[in-house]
Design an enzyme around this catalytic site. Structure first.
Site, PDB file in Angstrom:
ATOM      1  N   ASP A   1     156.027  24.633  26.439  1.00 53.55           N
ATOM      2  CA  ASP A   1     155.433  23.318  26.373  1.00 53.55           C
ATOM      3  C   ASP A   1     156.488  22.412  25.738  1.00 53.55           C
ATOM      4  O   ASP A   1     157.436  22.906  25.119  1.00 53.55           O
ATOM      5  CB  ASP A   1     154.163  23.386  25.511  1.00 53.55           C
ATOM      6  CG  ASP A   1     153.547  22.026  25.273  1.00 53.55           C
ATOM      7  OD1 ASP A   1     153.315  21.289  26.242  1.00 53.55           O
ATOM      8  OD2 ASP A   1     153.304  21.691  24.099  1.00 53.55           O
TER       9      ASP A   1
ATOM     10  N   ASP B   1     155.926  18.665  24.005  1.00 52.64           N
ATOM     11  CA  ASP B   1     155.502  17.937  22.802  1.00 52.64           C
ATOM     12  C   ASP B   1     154.767  18.863  21.834  1.00 52.64           C
ATOM     13  O   ASP B   1     153.783  19.500  22.196  1.00 52.64           O
ATOM     14  CB  ASP B   1     154.610  16.756  23.184  1.00 52.64           C
ATOM     15  CG  ASP B   1     155.335  15.747  24.072  1.00 52.64           C
ATOM     16  OD1 ASP B   1     156.574  15.667  23.995  1.00 52.64           O
ATOM     17  OD2 ASP B   1     154.649  15.045  24.845  1.00 52.64           O
TER      18      ASP B   1
ATOM     19  N   ASP C   1     155.351  15.726  18.066  1.00 51.02           N
ATOM     20  CA  ASP C   1     154.289  15.173  18.895  1.00 51.02           C
ATOM     21  C   ASP C   1     153.780  13.893  18.249  1.00 51.02           C
ATOM     22  O   ASP C   1     154.057  13.625  17.081  1.00 51.02           O
ATOM     23  CB  ASP C   1     153.153  16.188  19.034  1.00 51.02           C
ATOM     24  CG  ASP C   1     152.266  15.929  20.247  1.00 51.02           C
ATOM     25  OD1 ASP C   1     152.480  14.930  20.956  1.00 51.02           O
ATOM     26  OD2 ASP C   1     151.350  16.730  20.474  1.00 51.02           O
TER      27      ASP C   1
ATOM     28  N   ASP D   1     151.740  24.774  21.788  1.00 52.05           N
ATOM     29  CA  ASP D   1     151.124  24.462  20.498  1.00 52.05           C
ATOM     30  C   ASP D   1     149.625  24.218  20.610  1.00 52.05           C
ATOM     31  O   ASP D   1     149.011  23.744  19.659  1.00 52.05           O
ATOM     32  CB  ASP D   1     151.813  23.241  19.859  1.00 52.05           C
ATOM     33  CG  ASP D   1     151.518  21.949  20.598  1.00 52.05           C
ATOM     34  OD1 ASP D   1     151.405  21.973  21.846  1.00 52.05           O
ATOM     35  OD2 ASP D   1     151.401  20.905  19.936  1.00 52.05           O
TER      36      ASP D   1
END
Length: 189
Positions: A10, A12, A18, A129
């Site tokens: 992933d 961000d 993020d 995340d």
């Protein structure tokens, strides 16, 4: 066994900081401490890395594809400076209400990766995340890994909710995931 060693990341909250306000410009894109070096370590150990990222800011009109390209150019340049690379970036431009097939936890981005590389993603590590990252990965056979950065920080010191696949491995950050993966690879010889 896949023909190449591949890791899906992933973006961000996993590679970079993020923001609830979205990452809209290259200036706003800031790597998490140690993340770029972790990717470089993967690359140096023979692993290929690709990104699968929801980018609903496009569909919301918060930024343009040219802005996203500038963000990714910065990411690639900063990675190159530490000896790393990301082979490809796959992204979903849709908002959650559009009901597309590519927005994680749907599997469309991962199916695009399968199509690009020509093999299924069974046992390929998927690192993110949030639950939607690992759920999307598990749906196509990936090995789920959660990092406790970005949205994952809320799970520090807590048991994961049942929304996560039961075999999700948890790591402090991307560097800790890379430590785990390379140590496991060495053990297996």
């Amino acid at each position: 066994m896949t023909p190449i060693k591949l890791v899906i990341l992933d973006r961000d909250g996993t590679i970079n900081q993020d923001s609830d306000d979205f990452i809209k410009t290259a200036d706003e894109w800031m790597p998490l401490p140690g993340a770029l070096e972790a990717i470089a370590r993967l690359n140096q150990a023979g692993w290929h890395t690709v990104v699968a990222s929801n980018q609903s800011g496009l569909g919301r009109g918060l930024f343009e594809v040219s802005d996203l390209n500038a963000i990714h150019a910065k990411m690639h340049q900063m990675l190159a400076a530490v000896g790393g690379r990301i082979d490809a970036v796959f992204y979903c431009p849709h908002t959650p209400v559009e009901g597309c097939h590519c927005r994680k936890p749907a599997t469309g981005l991962l199916e695009q990766i399968e199509g690009r590389y020509g093999f299924d993603l069974k046992n390929v590590p998927m690192v993110g995340d949030s639950a939607r990252d690992v759920i999307a990965g598990v749906a196509v056979g990936c090995e789920p890994h959660l990092v406790l950065t970005g949205k994952g920080a809320v799970y520090k010191g807590r048991k994961l909710p049942e929304t996560f696949p039961v075999d999700t491995r948890v790591h402090e950050d991307l560097a800790a995931f890379v430590d785990f993966l390379l140590a496991r690879e060495e053990e297996r010889g």
